[in-house]
Design an enzyme around this catalytic site. Sequence first.
Site, PDB file in Angstrom:
ATOM      1  CE  LYS A 190      -3.749  -1.991   2.830  1.00  0.00           C
ATOM      2  NZ  LYS A 190      -4.910  -1.818   1.950  1.00  0.00           N
TER       3      LYS A 190
ATOM      4  NE  ARG B 278     -10.877 -10.137  -2.112  1.00  0.00           N
ATOM      5  CZ  ARG B 278     -11.280  -9.220  -3.000  1.00  0.00           C
ATOM      6  NH1 ARG B 278     -11.697  -9.609  -4.202  1.00  0.00           N
ATOM      7  NH2 ARG B 278     -11.271  -7.944  -2.708  1.00  0.00           N
TER       8      ARG B 278
END
Length: 481
Positions: A260, A334
């Site tokens: 990020k 996920r």
Amino acid sequence: MNILQSLSSSHLAFSSHFDLTDDCDLILAIADNEQQWHSLPSGELIYERKQQEVSESKKGYHTQLPNARGTHIIVKENVGECELYLWLKDLSELLKKSNVDKAKRITLLADHAEGMSVEVCVRALLAHTEPMPNFKRDHKIFNTTIKIVGDYVENDFLDVLAKHKGNALARYLTILPTNYLTPDIYIQTLREMAQTQGWQYTLYDKQTLKDMGAGAFSAVARASEIAGIVKLSYTPSEFHKTIALVGKGICFDTGGVSLKQPQYMYGMNDDMMGSAVAVGTLLSLSMLQIPHQVHCYVAITNNNIGEKAFLPNEVVTALNGKTIEVVDTDAEGRMVLADALCLASQQKPDLLIDYATLTGAAVRALGTEYSAIFSNSYDWQPSLVKYGTKSAEKVWPFPMDKHYLKALESDIADLKQCYVTGNADHILAAKFLQQFVGKDIRWLHMDLASCKHKDGLAPIPTEVSGVGVWYTCELIEQFFA
């Protein structure tokens, strides 16, 4: 770290009458008409002040009494036909103006209040007076007494107290700094909480999960020194249904090797809020002593960089045997949820709910006053929206058509983890997760877009909202009625 002991700064007291000579910092009153206003302390004066306002406001009224103490007073109308979310939001703004966070003694004048209005006033007052983590040297915690004037006793508010405690726990855990809630600390905290609450506790550590074949979770956890899935269970002596709650517990998310940028990495200590909501919901449901068994699966790890970190283009095998082609290591949520959902499905619960701060796409679609919901059962979508309206934690459903799976087709695995780039990632994430939910299990996925809302969500004063606890309690109460 006994967090539950930290969540006890406010307590309720009860009285059949009110005396202005009471040592009171704030009065919250319900009044619908001029006669009821006049019955309040200095009622004629404050009603006259209100009438002199340039614009008539339905939000309520805040002023100070003409006494030596300058006691703050807030007057609100009954909830009535108002939207609860907006009514609580307006009340929250008034409470902030009254410096409620510094009040030691609060009086709720409930003589003219409908039952629901009293409950939601208490809900807001508890939310505003609950201490959250703060490490400033001069920070003070005020032990607040909330006196309710009227024909009420503590048993009338057990429901509100239980749901408040669950929400407060979710917020408290989420706000903790990265070094105060590492995976190791989190796992140990849940162990202690289980002992205190009488829950059953099971830890599936990294090696156990690897041996079981939980390759999706294990891939993310490789670069995390400590990781695991904690199972907490509330089991009453007799129960009708079994409910499973699953939460994403990424204690810090660097994005992995798909690193990020700094502006997106800051604040990633809150990427475990889904798990905090699951644990907070378990606390509320067990305090309410619901007649259902509840299992809570908390998937805890960091998503780190390093030589052991998982990489794009890896193929891993989840607990149910399905193979996954890794596309983006910043879509780690996920992955950990996939194996946690497989684990939760093994007991074939009557209802399975998972919570996660999963996608920016949900925020872009809805903003931060709604959360996105997805289900394998279209038939209850209207009811799911109603539960959000009634609990003041608003949600909105998204489609789950089979054609979305086309975007997750892989040349070398059963499915791709996500798009490289593309739209509707919140829907694709939900379709991905659905592949790990057991057959014939009713399932709800909550992508918590409203996990953080500037100035607080409805009655919540903190940016971190703890959204999902009140919603789930309402859902379970109505769905299994």
